[in-house]
Enzyme design. Structure first.
Site, PDB file in Angstrom:
ATOM      1  N   ASP A  13     -37.772  17.316  21.140  1.00 55.57           N
ATOM      2  CA  ASP A  13     -38.571  16.541  20.177  1.00 55.57           C
ATOM      3  C   ASP A  13     -38.063  15.114  20.008  1.00 55.57           C
ATOM      4  O   ASP A  13     -38.140  14.542  18.923  1.00 55.57           O
ATOM      5  CB  ASP A  13     -38.608  17.239  18.796  1.00 55.57           C
ATOM      6  CG  ASP A  13     -39.067  18.665  18.913  1.00 55.57           C
ATOM      7  OD1 ASP A  13     -40.002  18.914  19.691  1.00 55.57           O
ATOM      8  OD2 ASP A  13     -38.489  19.533  18.241  1.00 55.57           O
ATOM      9  N   LYS A  16     -40.208  12.253  23.951  1.00 55.66           N
ATOM     10  CA  LYS A  16     -40.344  12.078  25.407  1.00 55.66           C
ATOM     11  C   LYS A  16     -41.795  11.835  25.792  1.00 55.66           C
ATOM     12  O   LYS A  16     -42.072  11.065  26.702  1.00 55.66           O
ATOM     13  CB  LYS A  16     -39.837  13.323  26.154  1.00 55.66           C
ATOM     14  CG  LYS A  16     -38.363  13.579  25.995  1.00 55.66           C
ATOM     15  CD  LYS A  16     -37.946  14.831  26.725  1.00 55.66           C
ATOM     16  CE  LYS A  16     -38.511  16.100  26.153  1.00 55.66           C
ATOM     17  NZ  LYS A  16     -38.031  16.474  24.812  1.00 55.66           N
ATOM     18  N   GLY A  40     -44.160  20.565  23.371  1.00 57.67           N
ATOM     19  CA  GLY A  40     -45.390  19.975  22.837  1.00 57.67           C
ATOM     20  C   GLY A  40     -45.273  18.469  22.883  1.00 57.67           C
ATOM     21  O   GLY A  40     -44.304  17.920  22.388  1.00 57.67           O
ATOM     22  N   HIS A  41     -46.203  17.836  23.542  1.00 59.37           N
ATOM     23  CA  HIS A  41     -46.177  16.377  23.643  1.00 59.37           C
ATOM     24  C   HIS A  41     -47.381  15.804  22.924  1.00 59.37           C
ATOM     25  O   HIS A  41     -48.508  16.217  23.189  1.00 59.37           O
ATOM     26  CB  HIS A  41     -46.259  15.941  25.113  1.00 59.37           C
ATOM     27  CG  HIS A  41     -44.981  16.156  25.847  1.00 59.37           C
ATOM     28  ND1 HIS A  41     -44.878  16.021  27.208  1.00 59.37           N
ATOM     29  CD2 HIS A  41     -43.761  16.475  25.406  1.00 59.37           C
ATOM     30  CE1 HIS A  41     -43.637  16.271  27.563  1.00 59.37           C
ATOM     31  NE2 HIS A  41     -42.944  16.550  26.488  1.00 59.37           N
ATOM     32  N   GLN A 225     -37.933  19.976  26.272  1.00 61.44           N
ATOM     33  CA  GLN A 225     -36.772  20.310  25.433  1.00 61.44           C
ATOM     34  C   GLN A 225     -35.670  19.245  25.593  1.00 61.44           C
ATOM     35  O   GLN A 225     -35.984  18.100  25.874  1.00 61.44           O
ATOM     36  CB  GLN A 225     -36.252  21.727  25.738  1.00 61.44           C
ATOM     37  CG  GLN A 225     -37.189  22.831  25.274  1.00 61.44           C
ATOM     38  CD  GLN A 225     -38.247  23.184  26.280  1.00 61.44           C
ATOM     39  OE1 GLN A 225     -37.992  23.281  27.475  1.00 61.44           O
ATOM     40  NE2 GLN A 225     -39.462  23.394  25.838  1.00 61.44           N
TER      41      GLN A 225
HETATM   42  P1  IMP Z   1     -37.838  29.306  23.417  1.00 59.78           P
HETATM   43  O1  IMP Z   1     -37.815  28.137  24.344  1.00 59.78           O
HETATM   44  O2  IMP Z   1     -39.196  29.566  22.825  1.00 59.78           O
HETATM   45  O3  IMP Z   1     -37.219  30.536  24.017  1.00 59.78           O
HETATM   46  O4  IMP Z   1     -36.916  28.941  22.151  1.00 59.78           O
HETATM   47  C1  IMP Z   1     -35.510  28.776  22.282  1.00 59.78           C
HETATM   48  C2  IMP Z   1     -35.016  27.638  21.404  1.00 59.78           C
HETATM   49  O5  IMP Z   1     -35.498  26.399  21.922  1.00 59.78           O
HETATM   50  C3  IMP Z   1     -35.509  27.694  19.952  1.00 59.78           C
HETATM   51  O6  IMP Z   1     -34.501  27.163  19.116  1.00 59.78           O
HETATM   52  C4  IMP Z   1     -36.707  26.761  19.963  1.00 59.78           C
HETATM   53  O7  IMP Z   1     -36.977  26.237  18.679  1.00 59.78           O
HETATM   54  C5  IMP Z   1     -36.210  25.685  20.917  1.00 59.78           C
HETATM   55  N1  IMP Z   1     -37.281  24.957  21.572  1.00 59.78           N
HETATM   56  C6  IMP Z   1     -38.070  25.371  22.576  1.00 59.78           C
HETATM   57  N2  IMP Z   1     -38.929  24.413  22.948  1.00 59.78           N
HETATM   58  C7  IMP Z   1     -38.668  23.345  22.163  1.00 59.78           C
HETATM   59  C8  IMP Z   1     -39.203  22.018  22.114  1.00 59.78           C
HETATM   60  O8  IMP Z   1     -40.101  21.613  22.863  1.00 59.78           O
HETATM   61  N3  IMP Z   1     -38.647  21.204  21.173  1.00 59.78           N
HETATM   62  C9  IMP Z   1     -37.639  21.610  20.359  1.00 59.78           C
HETATM   63  N4  IMP Z   1     -37.106  22.823  20.396  1.00 59.78           N
HETATM   64  C10 IMP Z   1     -37.608  23.691  21.292  1.00 59.78           C
END
Ligand code: IMP
Length: 429
Positions: A13, A16, A40-41, A225
């Protein structure tokens, strides 16, 4: 020829989407290399906001937009995005999808939810979109790739095998009813329909990317991420299941490291985190509320309020080392406007000792106190600023301090949501 990787320098977040969107106009090709629709962008094009989860933002410029082999793909989400782009008169012609990307199925989503519930208070706080279970299947060598779904003859049996496997896990371990024969037929039909829809876009994207890079095109690799969510280098186990760092692009796009020219780490002028896990510079109370509201810090994918804290350069140090960051793109400078003073964490203190390097023991991390340097704040950054000289002196001082303290030159500063609200200080191609 320039191949540039964009990575998130914190916990995701970082903005990017805006940076990639800005640079996409200078690129010939944009590639997603890991993660899935957990990312999410938000991009703002001609004043219109678009929320994308899978399709690279190059699509808005008609640039070759590739979903690489390292991505895990939920075809329901992808086809929804394709419908949306069509409704906005944006051509899908430049979209390409790797035949080797692994596919997310409904049982992955169910497994994600059940695993989180079983963990109780030690849950990871995943997006519950099936990302982790899809990568688990990939590593266990039972995953289903795009190319397998496209195999009309073989797919029904592969799906049946996987559903049987998952049913025994879901039923025996989690006491879940699992998926019935009717569910199987329904999933089979839906995924066969997805296959027909996606087939024209599916190809060996590693070959396309190699050709683009070696033919002298500007190729942008778009990480999802951030470093601290990296499976190996992040705050394990509070991480995602892929590799957001620059090396992840080599694997997730199929491009050799010698073909990469630059790495840009996108870093927000403060830190946010969604999900659970330690966060040394986390703020509570008034300042946190101020930043959360000013920065609209609510998840694009889940809508969850993000945890907020000061900029942490110990975290950025992990990005500098693991991604070999050539430049920083600093985002959200405008969000800090109106604060009397602004802090930057330059080290941690643990049991009376100074730590300059990020500790990987979560126990140690949880006991770390941030060591701050404090800088004067600035009143306001007006709308439409795109020149360095239009920044208030204190905001310039803050950017310079980040550059010096992090040891990474700043190539870009984002001061607003609009594409024009970007100050470019160096070319990243
Ligand atoms: P997962 O990717 O859904 O397995 O989540 C694993 C961890 O990554 C959790 O803490 C999510 O909140 C975090 N996470 C996954 N995608 C994002 C993102 O795009 N931005 C911020 N945190 C993310």
């Amino acid at each position: 020829m320039t191949a540039t990787i964009i990575v998130g320098g914190q916990w995701g977040d970082e903005g990017k989407g805006k940076i990639v969107d800005y640079l996409a106009s200078q690129a010939d090709c944009v590639v997603r290399y890991q993660g899935g629709n957990n990312a999410g962008h938000t991009v703002v094009v001609h004043g219109r906001e678009h929320k994308m989860h899978l399709v690279p933002s190059g699509i808005f410029y008609g640039k070759l937009s590739i979903i690489g082999n390292g991505v895990v793909l939920d075809p329901a989400v992808l086809t929804r995005e394709m419908d949306y782009l069509g409704s906005q008169q944006i051509s899908l012609e430049p979209l390409r999808i790797s035949e080797c990307a692994h596919v997310i199925f409904p049982y992955h989503i169910r497994q994600d939810i059940l695993e989180e519930e079983q963990k109780g208070s030690s849950r990871i706080g995943t997006t519950r979109l099936g990302i982790g279970p899809a990568y688990q299947d990939k590593s266990a060598r039972v995953g289903i790739r795009v190319i397998d779904v496209l195999d009309g003859e073989g797919f029904p049996a592969v799906l049946r095998r996987n559903l049987d496997l998952k049913n025994s896990l879901l039923r025996r371990v989690y006491g879940d009813p699992g998926f019935s024969d009717g569910d199987y037929r329904d999933i089979l039909e839906r995924y066969q329909a997805f296959a027909r829809r996606l087939a024209p876009f599916v190809t060996d994207t590693a070959v396309l990317i190699h050709d683009a890079v070696t033919q002298g095109r500007n190729v942008l690799f778009e990480g999802a991420q951030g470093t601290l969510l990296d499976l190996d280098h992040g705050t394990y186990p509070y991480v995602t299941s892929s590799h957001p760092i620059a090396g992840g692009a080599c694997i997730g796009a199929g491009v050799g490291p010698t073909l990469i020219n630059r790495v840009v780490a996108v870093v927000k002028c403060y830190t946010t985190r969604v999900g659970d896990g330690p966060f040394p510079t986390e703020l509570k109370g008034e300042t946190a509320e101020f930043i959360r509201e000013a920065g609209h810090e609510y998840g694009t994918t889940t809508g969850r309020p993000r945890r907020v804290g000061w900029l942490d350069l110990v975290v950025v140090g992990v990005t500098r080392r693991t991604s070999g960051a050539s430049y920083l793109a600093l985002t959200r400078l405008d969000t800090l406007s109106g604060l009397e003073t602004v802090k930057i964490c330059v080290a941690y203190r643990h049991e009376g000792r100074r730590l300059d390097v990020f500790p990987h023991s979560l126990k140690v991390l949880a006991a770390c106190e941030p060591v701050y340097e404090e800088f004067p704040g600035w009143e306001d950054i007006g709308p439409g600023v795109s020149q360095w000289t239009d920044l208030p002196a204190a905001a310039q001082g803050y950017v310079k301090a980040v550059e010096e303290l992090s040891g990474i030159p700043v190539a870009m500063v984002s001061v607003g949501r609009e594409r024009v609200e970007t100050i470019q200080l160096a070319s990243v191609f």
